[in-house]
Design an enzyme around this catalytic site. Structure first.
Site, PDB file in Angstrom:
ATOM      1  CB  SER A 192      -0.957   0.015   1.209  1.00 32.67           C
ATOM      2  OG  SER A 192      -1.756  -1.148   1.214  1.00 32.67           O
ATOM      3  NE  ARG A 193       3.487   2.479  -4.963  1.00 33.92           N
ATOM      4  CZ  ARG A 193       3.477   1.248  -5.470  1.00 33.92           C
ATOM      5  NH1 ARG A 193       3.508   0.192  -4.662  1.00 33.92           N
ATOM      6  NH2 ARG A 193       3.439   1.045  -6.772  1.00 33.92           N
TER       7      ARG A 193
END
Length: 215
Positions: A192-193
């Site tokens: 999710s970065r």
């Protein structure tokens, strides 16, 4: 490739994590831990790194070079001192190195001051190189405009004849630089970065401050 199709390229990073409890007390030890893992992963050209420099007026430049050694004093690479990067380092002796080991979803960024290595150290490495590389150091006026490739090949032939049966000395315009780190950041890709970023900053007493950066 359209802008839209480039923008849609995505990968979720899920292999590893990096926490404050995991890391070593100093960045050289931490780099060694990751370096050993990178070697075991059989990454192609594991020692390839981006070297970013800037001229006195702040104009930046970057290229890939190869790490040839490191220790507590810093990270070493070799080049022609008359090259464009050599000119920039003469004007502004600061540099940034970036390793990207995509197989491990990791980056290491090293920012610091740069110095030429000793003549003895440059000599030792130069004489460890294959003969073709030693002749190449004499052949190429690195970063200068040349007429064509044939000009280089003719020069190489002449030098092979000139050096035949002789020890090839190191050109005085060729040698090593050492980047002494002031800031070292270890980046571990996460889902999710929300990547892990741990930064070491050298303090006035020579110790290292360790902080987590937001991704």
């Amino acid at each position: 490739m359209s802008h839209h199709s480039i923008a849609s390229i995505r990968k979720d990073y899920m292999q590893h994590r990096l926490t404050e409890a995991d890391v070593a007390k100093d960045p050289i030890t931490q780099f060694t831990n990751w370096w050993q893992e990178a070697l075991k992963s059989e990454i192609d050209e594991v020692n390839a790194m981006t070297l970013a420099t800037a001229s006195a007026d702040g104009f930046p430049s970057a290229r890939i070079v190869l790490l040839k050694g490191y220790d507590t004093n810093g990270f070493v690479f070799y080049t022609n001192y008359h090259s464009f990067k050599g000119q920039q380092l003469e004007e502004n002796p600061r540099a940034c190195l970036v390793f990207f080991w995509k197989e491990l979803e990791r980056q290491v960024r090293i920012t610091g001051l740069i110095h030429k290595v000793s003549s003895e150290e440059s000599d030792e490495y130069f004489h460890s190189r294959p003969e073709s590389s030693r002749i190449g150091a004499w052949t190429s006026p690195q970063s200068q405009v040349i007429e064509n490739r044939e000009q280089l090949e003719e020069k190489e032939k002449e030098l092979k004849i000139a050096f035949e049966g002789k020890e090839i000395p190191r050109p005085l315009h060729w040698g090593g630089y050492r980047v002494k780190p002031l800031i070292v950041e270890f980046w571990q890709g996460r889902p999710s970065r929300l990547h892990d970023r741990i930064q070491y900053t050298m303090e006035d007493n020579g110790g290292w401050k360790i902080e987590r950066l937001a991704p």
